[in-house]
Design a protein around this motif. Structure first.
Motif, PDB file in Angstrom:
ATOM      1  N   HIS A  26      15.638  24.690  13.846  1.00  0.00           N
ATOM      2  CA  HIS A  26      14.992  25.455  12.773  1.00  0.00           C
ATOM      3  C   HIS A  26      13.523  25.706  13.100  1.00  0.00           C
ATOM      4  O   HIS A  26      13.020  26.820  12.917  1.00  0.00           O
ATOM      5  CB  HIS A  26      15.113  24.683  11.456  1.00  0.00           C
ATOM      6  CG  HIS A  26      15.045  25.534  10.241  1.00  0.00           C
ATOM      7  ND1 HIS A  26      16.152  26.087   9.655  1.00  0.00           N
ATOM      8  CD2 HIS A  26      13.988  25.952   9.491  1.00  0.00           C
ATOM      9  CE1 HIS A  26      15.803  26.784   8.600  1.00  0.00           C
ATOM     10  NE2 HIS A  26      14.485  26.720   8.478  1.00  0.00           N
ATOM     11  N   THR A 160      17.408  29.645   7.053  1.00  0.00           N
ATOM     12  CA  THR A 160      18.624  28.889   6.760  1.00  0.00           C
ATOM     13  C   THR A 160      19.870  29.760   6.870  1.00  0.00           C
ATOM     14  O   THR A 160      20.970  29.247   7.089  1.00  0.00           O
ATOM     15  CB  THR A 160      18.557  28.281   5.345  1.00  0.00           C
ATOM     16  OG1 THR A 160      18.322  29.320   4.386  1.00  0.00           O
ATOM     17  CG2 THR A 160      17.449  27.248   5.249  1.00  0.00           C
ATOM     18  N   LEU A 170      18.659  24.303   9.984  1.00  0.00           N
ATOM     19  CA  LEU A 170      18.970  23.501   8.802  1.00  0.00           C
ATOM     20  C   LEU A 170      20.065  24.137   7.950  1.00  0.00           C
ATOM     21  O   LEU A 170      20.737  23.442   7.188  1.00  0.00           O
ATOM     22  CB  LEU A 170      17.705  23.300   7.964  1.00  0.00           C
ATOM     23  CG  LEU A 170      16.602  22.478   8.633  1.00  0.00           C
ATOM     24  CD1 LEU A 170      15.348  22.455   7.779  1.00  0.00           C
ATOM     25  CD2 LEU A 170      17.080  21.055   8.903  1.00  0.00           C
ATOM     26  N   GLY A 171      20.236  25.434   8.073  1.00  0.00           N
ATOM     27  CA  GLY A 171      21.312  26.085   7.352  1.00  0.00           C
ATOM     28  C   GLY A 171      22.678  25.566   7.765  1.00  0.00           C
ATOM     29  O   GLY A 171      23.628  25.602   6.977  1.00  0.00           O
ATOM     30  N   GLY A 189      19.760  19.237   4.204  1.00  0.00           N
ATOM     31  CA  GLY A 189      19.325  20.529   4.724  1.00  0.00           C
ATOM     32  C   GLY A 189      18.301  21.194   3.832  1.00  0.00           C
ATOM     33  O   GLY A 189      17.264  21.694   4.306  1.00  0.00           O
ATOM     34  N   ALA A 193      14.180  21.662   4.612  1.00  0.00           N
ATOM     35  CA  ALA A 193      13.615  23.016   4.613  1.00  0.00           C
ATOM     36  C   ALA A 193      12.387  23.083   3.708  1.00  0.00           C
ATOM     37  O   ALA A 193      11.362  23.689   4.068  1.00  0.00           O
ATOM     38  CB  ALA A 193      14.667  24.026   4.169  1.00  0.00           C
TER      39      ALA A 193
END
Length: 227
Positions: A26, A160, A170-171, A189, A193
């Motif tokens: 990410h 994401t 992180l998605g 997640g 974020a």
């Protein structure tokens, strides 16, 4: 509640490798997208601020506005036939989204510089490049950093969705958690974020203050040596 926290701590311990991988992916995606956006948008904003052709400014900002309003999922779908799937189309899409806020703030910052200051520098023998880099840029810097901070927060959030085309990040944790109905993945997640966005904004804020302090006396120093 304590039982859930104990289970969550055990989950973090078991899945820490996957979590760190997703976080690293990410950060890389967002960093590259914002960096490329800044490299393109800041010089363009500076050029537009000094441009006397209003139609050109309107054209550039209209194109940037159109890119900004395209839904992220639609843009990713459009890019798949051209760039395929994975990290490349995700970075390119986020790069396009980063252009407008950075360019707009850069333009506004240079437009906000007092014309009398520029005229005084011209009268003291400053060249165009000297006026641009030693006078206008330091004064416009807070505007530019504001655009970078807002853009970075947005990009971290929008990234994401990159997992939908195989870019990871992180998605991946969020959508995997939704797929298997595992709240720990979704919470991790989403929380990372949010924390990443807050940390990025904090770090950029510190950088803005540091550079502003360092450059605050630059015009005065340059004035003494301009002759």
């Amino acid at each position: 509640m304590s039982a859930w926290l104990a289970n969550y701590a055990a989950f973090l311990s078991d899945r820490q490798a996957d979590i760190w991988t997703a976080l690293r992916e990410h950060i890389v995606i967002c960093l590259i997208a914002v960096l490329f956006g800044a490299v393109i948008a800041i010089p363009v904003g500076m050029l537009l601020a000094g441009n006397r052709k209003g139609w050109l400014n309107g054209l550039v900002f209209t194109i940037a506005n159109i890119l900004q309003t395209v839904p992220s999922l639609a843009l990713l779908a459009i890019l798949i036939p051209v760039l395929g799937i994975g990290r490349t189309p995700a970075i390119f899409a986020l790069f396009l989204y980063s252009l407008m806020p950075i360019m707009r703030n850069t333009f506004a910052g240079f437009q906000a510089v007092d014309p009398n200051v520029i005229e005084a520098a011209r009268g003291m023998g400053y060249s165009t490049a000297q006026r641009l880099l030693q006078i206008q840029l330091p004064l416009a810097f807070p505007y530019i950093m504001s655009g970078l901070r807002v853009t970075t927060v947005y990009i971290i959030s929008w990234a994401t969705l990159a997992t939908l085309i195989g870019a990871g990040g992180l998605g991946q944790l969020i959508f995997s958690g939704m797929g298997v109905n595992k709240k720990e993945l979704i919470v991790t997640g989403a929380l990372l974020a949010v924390l990443l966005a807050l940390l990025a904004d904090f770090v950029l804020g510190l950088a803005e203050k540091w550079v502003t302090v360092r450059t605050k006396s630059a015009p005065a120093a340059g004035t003494e040596t301009a002759g």
